[in-house]
Scaffold this active site. Structure first.
Site, PDB file in Angstrom:
ATOM      1  N   HIS A   5       0.827  -1.195   0.000  1.00 30.86           N
ATOM      2  CA  HIS A   5       0.000   0.000   0.000  1.00 30.86           C
ATOM      3  C   HIS A   5       0.868   1.255   0.000  1.00 30.86           C
ATOM      4  O   HIS A   5       2.088   1.184   0.135  1.00 30.86           O
ATOM      5  CB  HIS A   5      -0.930   0.017   1.221  1.00 30.86           C
ATOM      6  CG  HIS A   5      -2.121  -0.869   1.074  1.00 30.86           C
ATOM      7  ND1 HIS A   5      -2.092  -2.213   1.373  1.00 30.86           N
ATOM      8  CD2 HIS A   5      -3.376  -0.619   0.633  1.00 30.86           C
ATOM      9  CE1 HIS A   5      -3.271  -2.748   1.135  1.00 30.86           C
ATOM     10  NE2 HIS A   5      -4.070  -1.803   0.690  1.00 30.86           N
ATOM     11  N   LYS A  47      -0.750   4.622   4.534  1.00 31.56           N
ATOM     12  CA  LYS A  47      -1.569   3.546   5.105  1.00 31.56           C
ATOM     13  C   LYS A  47      -1.112   3.276   6.530  1.00 31.56           C
ATOM     14  O   LYS A  47       0.031   2.902   6.773  1.00 31.56           O
ATOM     15  CB  LYS A  47      -1.428   2.280   4.260  1.00 31.56           C
ATOM     16  CG  LYS A  47      -2.209   1.071   4.753  1.00 31.56           C
ATOM     17  CD  LYS A  47      -3.680   1.217   4.516  1.00 31.56           C
ATOM     18  CE  LYS A  47      -4.404  -0.101   4.792  1.00 31.56           C
ATOM     19  NZ  LYS A  47      -5.871   0.082   4.758  1.00 31.56           N
TER      20      LYS A  47
END
Length: 238
Positions: free
Chosen positions: A135, A139
């Site tokens: 990600h 995140k």
């Protein structure tokens, strides 16, 4: 629909753009700068809330909606230790609650196929199963909620594995979820079955947040006429 947005980061803004393009009304935008404004909303002025916030705020937001008659669609992750409390609160208040770790239709098809493949692969112990999730740098939670849901789908068939672990490949008796954070990555999840002679992979790569927003708005439209606790499997009939 009159939509209350709880969480106005990248995801909230993407949902807003999509909802407006479909003719819905955004009646409020709540974030950490005006969290107290949530108290201004009830079922009288909001048809549904869409909640994408941080782990420490999620349960409080969901609880408020359920106790004030607002159907709530949540995509927040990292708070699931209180999920059963939210379910009980929904039942107690005859409310409507929709939760998914990922609202992309493609991801939920990925979940479905993941469970099917795991049910077949568990018969072949020469293959070591693992998960890799990647990600963007912002995140917060590791592993991702989607990674955990993927793990749960595998563990439903792999009864010999004692749960999942984060970034601990040396624990062979558990399912490892490897987390990586890189610039400008929306979301990538890969399940790998590795043996000495070959490797099998099932993956999903998100190119934009539009797929997540589409699913969240779809879920909101689907939820407003219902009571109870639901997820993507219910809406997609998987």
């Amino acid at each position: 629909m009159r939509i209350l947005l709880i969480g106005y980061g990248k995801m909230g803004k993407t949902i807003e753009q999509l909802a407006l393009s479909k003719g819905h009304e955004i009646i409020g935008r709540i974030d950490h700068n005006n969290a107290e404004d949530l108290l201004n909303y009830t079922s009288e002025n909001a048809d549904v809330a869409i909640e994408f916030t941080h782990p420490e705020a999620a349960y409080g937001n969901i609880s408020y909606c359920l106790t004030h008659g607002i159907p709530v669609v949540s995509g927040s992750t990292g708070w699931l230790d209180k999920f059963e409390e939210a379910v009980e609160l929904c039942k107690k208040n005859n409310g409507a609650f929709f939760y998914a770790s990922n609202y992309s239709v493609g991801v939920n098809l990925f979940f479905h196929f993941n469970e099917y493949i795991a049910s077949k692969m568990q018969a072949y112990p020469e293959y070591q199963v693992g998960i890799r999730e990647i990600h963007h740098l912002q995140k917060v939670d590791k592993p991702s909620g989607t990674g955990i849901t993927t793990a749960e789908g595998i563990l439903s068939s792999y009864k010999n594995l004692g749960g999942w672990v984060a970034d601990s490949p040396e624990e062979k008796n558990k399912l490892n979820i490897a987390s990586e954070r890189e610039p400008d990555v929306v979301g990538t999840h890969i399940v790998t079955y590795s043996s000495e002679v070959d490797q099998i992979e099932l993956g999903h790569i998100a190119h934009s947040r539009a797929g997540f927003a589409e699913g969240a708005v779809m879920a909101a439209s689907w939820l407003v006429s219902r009571k109870g606790v639901y997820g993507m499997k219910d809406m997609l009939n998987l």
